[in-house]
Design an enzyme around this catalytic site. Sequence first.
Site, PDB file in Angstrom:
ATOM      1  N   TYR A  54      -5.292   6.637  -9.371  1.00 57.03           N
ATOM      2  CA  TYR A  54      -6.589   5.870  -8.855  1.00 57.03           C
ATOM      3  C   TYR A  54      -7.715   6.351  -9.574  1.00 57.03           C
ATOM      4  O   TYR A  54      -8.532   5.597 -10.043  1.00 57.03           O
ATOM      5  CB  TYR A  54      -6.779   6.095  -7.314  1.00 57.03           C
TER       6      TYR A  54
ATOM      7  N   CYS B 156       0.653  -1.384  -0.050  1.00 61.54           N
ATOM      8  CA  CYS B 156       0.048   0.049   0.092  1.00 61.54           C
ATOM      9  C   CYS B 156       0.702   1.448  -0.041  1.00 61.54           C
ATOM     10  O   CYS B 156       1.604   1.461   0.924  1.00 61.54           O
ATOM     11  CB  CYS B 156      -0.888  -0.134   1.283  1.00 61.54           C
TER      12      CYS B 156
END
Length: 343
Positions: free
Chosen positions: A182, A51
Amino acid sequence: MADYSTKGSYVEGGKEFVRDTSYVTTRITRDGRDGFTPEAGRYRLVVARACPWAHRAVIARRLLGLEEAISMGMCGPTHDARSWTFDLDPGGRDPVLGYERLQEAYFALDPEYPKGITVPALVDTTTGKLVTNDYPQMTLDLSTEWVDLHREGAPDLYPEPLRDEIDAMARKNFTEVNNGVYRCGFAGSQQAYDAAYDRLFTRLDALEEHLSTRRYLVGDTITEADVRLFTTLVRFDAVYHGHFKCNRQKLTEFPALWAYTRDLFQTPGFGDTTDFVQIKEHYYVVHTDINPTQIVPKGPDVSGFLTPHGREELGGRPFGDGTPPGPPPAAEVVPAEHWVPQG
């Protein structure tokens, strides 16, 4: 399979990806305003190396020398629809918290916790409850509220005279780059994707120009702004270029940005906390809506991260008046083949 790095975020009307930026905002501060003060051994930082948001906290903790003060729990790179899991640990349980899932710390705080189970998370080991998952504030607090427990020679990642400039740089990079990749990857329409793509590369072009004449983003030392940008750039060619369709050009095709990223990668605390194997496994396996076959690509060859970068010619002092961190604790060493795969 839900992606808990983005759960709570959504695509508005099938169009644009919107990230949920509401977190558990409890802070650990020297004055204890929220009931928590820095205390060696009390808190556990739960992360996943895959992450980018958690990677920031891993880097900051290492640069500041907080490894002994704040223990670190490691979730695996993939997870099911319920939560990140501790499948890397013997018996599938975190050895300090005793949990199988990070979800348990969230539910210990609130049995009806309604949002995504995200990393990084700071957990109070005395109660097993989540303290905070507010990752932007978390790293700032590691720099400013945990100073009494910093290692000797720890750098100042958030120098007071530069905070406004660091904050402005970080905000712009978040909207356009950190979250911009994203917005490309999870766009719900062609129009939303095109707009996100253009915004992303407009900002990357601006950063290319900015970094062509200066070694770091703000001032002449590594700051919080560099930590935040690095974790996106280091993942760019491995996942965002192909998986998220951010494919106008690769990071390696931006001369200044590529050299800047190599410079940071070769700085203790950055490359040696990067795990390309886990990064690729997470994105390509978890995002089944984008990659339904869950096939993880073999490339790209990332050994180029260790090639000379030449950024020393721009001056700058990586750690300012401080010193580099020492080697990571043995239990936290990333296998060499995971951060510098050969061929």
